[in-house]
Write a protein that holds these residues in place. Structure first.
Motif, PDB file in Angstrom:
ATOM      1  N   GLN A  63       0.834  -1.204   0.000  1.00  0.00           N
ATOM      2  CA  GLN A  63       0.000   0.000   0.000  1.00  0.00           C
ATOM      3  C   GLN A  63       0.870   1.256   0.000  1.00  0.00           C
ATOM      4  N   ALA A  64       1.895   1.267   0.849  1.00  0.00           N
ATOM      5  CA  ALA A  64       2.795   2.416   0.912  1.00  0.00           C
ATOM      6  C   ALA A  64       3.603   2.558  -0.375  1.00  0.00           C
ATOM      7  N   ALA A  65       4.021   1.440  -0.977  1.00  0.00           N
ATOM      8  CA  ALA A  65       4.781   1.478  -2.227  1.00  0.00           C
ATOM      9  C   ALA A  65       3.968   2.137  -3.332  1.00  0.00           C
ATOM     10  N   ASP A  66       2.682   1.809  -3.382  1.00  0.00           N
ATOM     11  CA  ASP A  66       1.796   2.437  -4.371  1.00  0.00           C
ATOM     12  C   ASP A  66       1.643   3.934  -4.094  1.00  0.00           C
ATOM     13  N   GLU A  67       1.441   4.257  -2.828  1.00  0.00           N
ATOM     14  CA  GLU A  67       1.228   5.662  -2.461  1.00  0.00           C
ATOM     15  C   GLU A  67       2.455   6.527  -2.712  1.00  0.00           C
ATOM     16  N   PHE A  68       3.649   6.001  -2.393  1.00  0.00           N
ATOM     17  CA  PHE A  68       4.875   6.794  -2.509  1.00  0.00           C
ATOM     18  C   PHE A  68       5.654   6.530  -3.802  1.00  0.00           C
ATOM     19  N   ASP A  69       5.081   5.728  -4.703  1.00  0.00           N
ATOM     20  CA  ASP A  69       5.639   5.467  -6.039  1.00  0.00           C
ATOM     21  C   ASP A  69       7.050   4.902  -5.986  1.00  0.00           C
ATOM     22  N   VAL A  70       7.199   3.811  -5.226  1.00  0.00           N
ATOM     23  CA  VAL A  70       8.474   3.103  -5.149  1.00  0.00           C
ATOM     24  C   VAL A  70       8.248   1.632  -5.473  1.00  0.00           C
ATOM     25  N   GLU A  71       9.327   0.924  -5.783  1.00  0.00           N
ATOM     26  CA  GLU A  71       9.267  -0.519  -5.993  1.00  0.00           C
ATOM     27  C   GLU A  71       9.745  -1.208  -4.721  1.00  0.00           C
ATOM     28  N   ILE A  72       9.106  -2.294  -4.360  1.00  0.00           N
ATOM     29  CA  ILE A  72       9.570  -3.048  -3.191  1.00  0.00           C
ATOM     30  C   ILE A  72       9.666  -4.532  -3.518  1.00  0.00           C
ATOM     31  N   SER A  73      10.436  -5.231  -2.721  1.00  0.00           N
ATOM     32  CA  SER A  73      10.398  -6.693  -2.684  1.00  0.00           C
ATOM     33  C   SER A  73      10.165  -7.068  -1.232  1.00  0.00           C
ATOM     34  N   PHE A  74       9.541  -8.200  -1.012  1.00  0.00           N
ATOM     35  CA  PHE A  74       9.249  -8.630   0.359  1.00  0.00           C
ATOM     36  C   PHE A  74       9.479 -10.134   0.439  1.00  0.00           C
ATOM     37  N   GLU A  75      10.361 -10.557   1.303  1.00  0.00           N
ATOM     38  CA  GLU A  75      10.645 -11.980   1.454  1.00  0.00           C
ATOM     39  C   GLU A  75      11.054 -12.286   2.880  1.00  0.00           C
ATOM     40  N   GLY A  76      10.960 -13.555   3.230  1.00  0.00           N
ATOM     41  CA  GLY A  76      11.371 -14.000   4.552  1.00  0.00           C
ATOM     42  C   GLY A  76      11.677 -15.476   4.518  1.00  0.00           C
ATOM     43  N   PRO A  77      12.351 -15.991   5.529  1.00  0.00           N
ATOM     44  CA  PRO A  77      12.716 -17.411   5.577  1.00  0.00           C
ATOM     45  C   PRO A  77      11.494 -18.308   5.751  1.00  0.00           C
ATOM     46  N   ASP A  78      11.712 -19.592   5.524  1.00  0.00           N
ATOM     47  CA  ASP A  78      10.616 -20.556   5.601  1.00  0.00           C
ATOM     48  C   ASP A  78      10.046 -20.657   7.009  1.00  0.00           C
ATOM     49  N   THR A  79      10.923 -20.545   7.998  1.00  0.00           N
ATOM     50  CA  THR A  79      10.468 -20.581   9.380  1.00  0.00           C
ATOM     51  C   THR A  79      11.158 -19.473  10.154  1.00  0.00           C
ATOM     52  N   GLU A  80      10.580 -19.110  11.261  1.00  0.00           N
ATOM     53  CA  GLU A  80      11.143 -18.037  12.061  1.00  0.00           C
ATOM     54  C   GLU A  80      12.289 -18.498  12.958  1.00  0.00           C
ATOM     55  N   SER A  81      12.738 -19.727  12.753  1.00  0.00           N
ATOM     56  CA  SER A  81      13.924 -20.206  13.456  1.00  0.00           C
ATOM     57  C   SER A  81      15.116 -20.322  12.511  1.00  0.00           C
ATOM     58  N   ASN A  82      14.917 -20.039  11.214  1.00  0.00           N
ATOM     59  CA  ASN A  82      15.964 -20.210  10.206  1.00  0.00           C
ATOM     60  C   ASN A  82      16.766 -18.923  10.028  1.00  0.00           C
ATOM     61  N   VAL A  83      17.654 -18.647  10.982  1.00  0.00           N
ATOM     62  CA  VAL A  83      18.470 -17.434  10.957  1.00  0.00           C
ATOM     63  C   VAL A  83      19.398 -17.430   9.747  1.00  0.00           C
ATOM     64  N   ASP A  84      20.023 -18.579   9.430  1.00  0.00           N
ATOM     65  CA  ASP A  84      20.966 -18.651   8.307  1.00  0.00           C
ATOM     66  C   ASP A  84      20.288 -18.288   6.992  1.00  0.00           C
ATOM     67  N   GLN A  85      19.080 -18.781   6.779  1.00  0.00           N
ATOM     68  CA  GLN A  85      18.361 -18.468   5.542  1.00  0.00           C
ATOM     69  C   GLN A  85      18.047 -16.972   5.469  1.00  0.00           C
ATOM     70  N   GLN A  86      17.668 -16.401   6.596  1.00  0.00           N
ATOM     71  CA  GLN A  86      17.384 -14.962   6.595  1.00  0.00           C
ATOM     72  C   GLN A  86      18.636 -14.144   6.280  1.00  0.00           C
ATOM     73  N   ILE A  87      19.786 -14.541   6.848  1.00  0.00           N
ATOM     74  CA  ILE A  87      21.039 -13.830   6.576  1.00  0.00           C
ATOM     75  C   ILE A  87      21.399 -13.928   5.091  1.00  0.00           C
ATOM     76  N   GLN A  88      21.176 -15.088   4.478  1.00  0.00           N
ATOM     77  CA  GLN A  88      21.405 -15.241   3.033  1.00  0.00           C
ATOM     78  C   GLN A  88      20.498 -14.315   2.233  1.00  0.00           C
ATOM     79  N   MET A  89      19.247 -14.223   2.652  1.00  0.00           N
ATOM     80  CA  MET A  89      18.299 -13.325   1.978  1.00  0.00           C
ATOM     81  C   MET A  89      18.737 -11.864   2.110  1.00  0.00           C
ATOM     82  N   LEU A  90      19.236 -11.521   3.285  1.00  0.00           N
ATOM     83  CA  LEU A  90      19.711 -10.158   3.505  1.00  0.00           C
ATOM     84  C   LEU A  90      20.905  -9.848   2.606  1.00  0.00           C
TER      85      LEU A  90
END
Length: 328
Positions: A63-90
């Protein structure tokens, strides 16, 4: 009681590479070039993707991306215990050289080198949902988790007549949210409820099945248990599932949760769960992108952006202000 995410060839290849690089620069996957009319690109890395909570955060960010005319991506790890996967995504997000970065840390210290990389590349960082042990994020858009957990404890205490044994099933002890939602509950009880004893705190990684197993073990170890608090969506649903599997009668055990989602809403309406704290996930996503845009515009940001919380149970679940912040 209650009822309650060869040279000629070399020259040719070099020219081709330059052309490809130019195309890549126009793809919108980088930071964006305002002079050429590109939209700024903001990468968001969340703590998860599977829970309905994170889908609601994504919705607010969009909603904010549309309002402020920016592009976004949104992703997260498969589980909230997978710190390594999140660090790779970062790391992958930073490799795309975004204009700004939104980050909800699973481990408040593990991401420190990558946040330093972002700062060295002049990429403003906005923390959301969960803060980090770093001064690099310009602000944090989040619930006041300690205050929210204290509110959950207050309702738990009321439900068990201010005496007896209670336990906690917490999603983790590494994220700021995990620690704050644990400590806010515990500190409230220690300060205000001398006749309530916290007999155990278990950590289920926000995984429903693991949290259900922990719940059954808690009940077996503490037959006089009068209440259990689940600190996020997966934890709370796991507590409910564990109690169901044991066939415990409604009203026998006071179950207090955090977040919403259909399973918790159903459990409250059915009288199996006393109530829960709901955040404003759409607001968290929206405020994160808004803050990133403001940072790109050179505006000063507050240290924190409090996105609010509400207690809901059978008595107010149908109220308009509660319905606006519930997600299924």
């Amino acid at each position: 009681m209650w009822k309650k995410r060869m040279l000629g060839a070399v020259v040719g290849l070099t020219a081709a590479a330059i052309a490809l690089a130019g195309c890549a620069g126009d793809s919108g996957n980088g930071g964006g070039d305002a002079a050429n009319g590109d939209k700024p690109y903001i990468a968001l890395v969340s703590k998860g993707f599977q829970h309905q909570f994170w889908q609601a955060v994504k919705k607010g960010a969009e909603q904010a991306a549309d309002e402020f005319d920016v592009e976004i991506s949104f992703e997260g790890p498969d589980t909230e215990s997978n710190v390594d996967q999140q660090i790779q995504m970062l790391q992958t997000a930073l490799d795309k050289q975004p204009a700004a970065l939104g980050f909800a840390a699973l481990d408040s210290q593990a991401a420190a080198p990558l946040l330093q990389q972002a700062q060295d590349q002049n990429i403003p960082v906005i923390a959301f949902d969960s803060g980090v042990d770093s001064d690099i994020p310009l602000t944090t858009a989040a619930t006041d988790n300690k205050a929210a957990a204290a509110e959950a404890a207050k309702h738990m205490a009321d439900a068990i007549d201010h005496e007896g044994e209670v336990a906690l099933v917490v999603h983790d002890q590494t994220s700021v949210t995990g620690k704050d939602r644990r400590d806010g509950f515990v500190e409230y009880m220690e300060k205000n409820e001398p006749n309530i004893k916290i007999v155990d705190i278990q950590y289920g990684g926000g995984d429903q099945a693991k949290s259900a197993d922990l719940t059954k073990a808690l009940i077996a170890a503490h037959p006089n248990l009068k209440g259990i608090y689940g600190s996020n969506e997966g934890s709370a649903i796991g507590v409910v599932q564990g109690v169901k599997e044991l066939g415990i009668d409604k009203g026998t055990l006071a179950i207090v949760g955090f977040d919403s989602g259909k399973a918790q809403i159903d459990a409250i309406n059915d009288g199996l769960m006393l109530g829960a704290i709901t955040q404003n996930p759409i607001g968290i996503g929206y405020e994160t992108v808004k803050a990133a845009v403001q940072a790109l515009d050179g505006k000063e940001l507050p240290k924190t952006i409090d996105t609010g919380f509400y207690w809901y149970d059978q008595s107010n679940i149908d109220d308009e202000k509660i319905q606006a912040v519930l997600y299924e």
